[in-house]
Scaffold this motif. Structure first.
Motif: not given
Length: 286
Positions: A249-263
């Motif tokens: 799950p870390h493969m999806a969580l970290f890039p997903g969080f990166a997009i969410i936090i940046t936006v």
């Protein structure tokens, strides 16, 4: 040397605005990550190490590794560079082309050229932005450059419509009439008097479009039409993780969080700038 008290007042209000400060810090953090990736990453983000694949976060690999053994944190750093660069250029293209079109249309309001520009904007708006971007990149091929073109095309009518609407309300002002009496032409009035007075609106809209452009770039990369391997991209990382979500799950969580936090950071900063540029709010806090 004199100091402008207005500058200090604006800075004081900015530092006292929680949304703006939070958004600014989050945005700057990812910009620093992107710039740092040019000179340093913990590991080579393109180097395959099958023996180390699908490792969970550890002291060695802070965000774990992917299915090819690549370091996730290093990939997110480079992915930040790709997303920010694509979004920055795309929004810049939209602003550089859209604002002059909007100002020209406002200066010639009611004319044939005004009608052509606005109907052209309506034509672009008739298509969903992501669908238009997918169509363009599908025709001309995947890649970061074509993603920039696709996202930039949609930004042009956004800034054209905003610039025209804001400029129309200024063309009836007394100082604009005085400039026309003084013999200034439409282009000079738009540059010297109109543009400085709508710059705050353009800046706020620019931050909002920046966040939307990052989402669009991630969406294009997710479907394989954005930046191409071996260059890491947040959207591509999510696409790679979709079949391994239960195993790693870390493969999806970290890039997903990166997009969410940046936006989220860009939207908070945009909302903060909108409040700070509001004259009523500035008088209330001044």
């Amino acid at each position: 040397m004199s100091t402008n008290p207005t500058d200090h007042s604006f800075l004081r209000m900015a530092l006292g605005h929680p949304a703006f400060v939070t958004g600014f810090v989050l945005s700057v953090f990812f910009v620093i990550l992107a710039l740092l990736s040019f000179v340093w990453t913990p590991f080579d983000p393109t180097k395959l190490d099958i023996a180390a694949k699908l490792q969970t976060p550890s002291l060695q690999h802070w965000f774990g590794t992917d299915h090819f053994g690549r370091d996730m944190f290093s990939m997110i750093m480079v992915g930040a560079r790709v997303s920010i660069a694509v979004a920055f250029v795309a929004v810049g293209v939209g602003m550089l082309l859209g604002v002059p079109l909007g100002l020209y249309a406002a200066a010639h309001r009611g004319s044939l050229i005004d009608e052509i520009i606005m109907r052209g904007n309506d034509l672009v708006f008739a298509f969903p932005s992501l669908l238009l971007a997918i169509m363009i990149t599908a025709v001309f091929g995947p890649g970061a450059i074509n993603a920039i073109i696709a996202i930039g095309i949609f930004n042009i009518p956004v800034f054209a419509r905003l610039a025209r609407g804001a400029a129309l309300s200024l063309w009836t002002r007394d100082y604009i009439l005085a400039a026309r009496v003084a013999g200034k032409g439409h282009a000079r009035i738009s540059t010297e008097h109109i543009l400085p007075n709508i710059a705050n609106l353009l800046i706020v809209q620019g931050t909002i479009q920046f966040s939307l452009a990052i989402l669009a770039e991630a969406a294009l990369a997710y479907v394989g039409l954005g930046a191409q391997p071996p260059l890491p991209s947040w959207g591509r990382m999510l696409a790679d993780a979709q079949t391994l979500i239960s195993l790693a799950p870390h493969m999806a969580l970290f890039p997903g969080f990166a997009i969410i936090i940046t936006v989220l950071g860009l939207n908070l900063m945009g909302d903060g700038l909108r409040d700070l540029f509001d004259p009523k709010l500035r008088r209330g806090r001044g």
